[in-house]
Design a protein around this motif. Structure first.
Motif: not given
Length: 117
Positions: A4-8, A23-33, A59-64
């Motif tokens: 379970v990931v609860n970030l942001g 956008e920077v957050f989304k890219q970092a979130y994608q790298r983490f996923l 952004e989280i939804d798009e990264a996922i």
């Protein structure tokens, strides 16, 4: 069996009204996923949002979606329900003990219904 990931939540105040920061957050979130899906192959990952704010929900939804498509990984998004009257408030606007208990029930119920092991 499950991650379970609860970030942001705290990032939302930094990114508010700054599309470049989102956008920077989304890219970092994608790298983490990608790291998680690579390290824990085949494990379901549930990303949660809206414990206090859903400012980064898009952004989280798009990264996922992006990582799910690239990695064919079992990634899920669960949004916590809004705070209810009577839940109270914890320190500095954070969720109260009552709210945390409700979130735990919501998450565990959601996992039982949605995640296939």
């Amino acid at each position: 069996d499950l991650i379970v990931v609860n970030l942001g939540t705290n990032d939302a105040s930094y990114t508010r009204d700054h599309e470049d920061r989102k956008e920077v957050f989304k890219q970092a979130y994608q790298r983490f996923l990608r790291y998680l899906t690579g390290t824990h192959r085949g494990k379901p990952i549930v990303c949660v949002t809206n414990a206090m704010t859903d400012l980064l929900g898009y952004e989280i939804d798009e990264a996922i979606k992006a990582v799910r498509a690239e990695e064919n990984a079992p990634l899920y998004l669960m949004r916590f329900s809004d705070n209810e009257e009577g839940d109270g408030e914890g320190a500095v606007g954070h969720p109260s003990l009552i709210r945390h208990e409700k979130m735990a029930v919501q998450l565990s119920d959601w996992i039982r219904k949605k995640v296939i092991f």
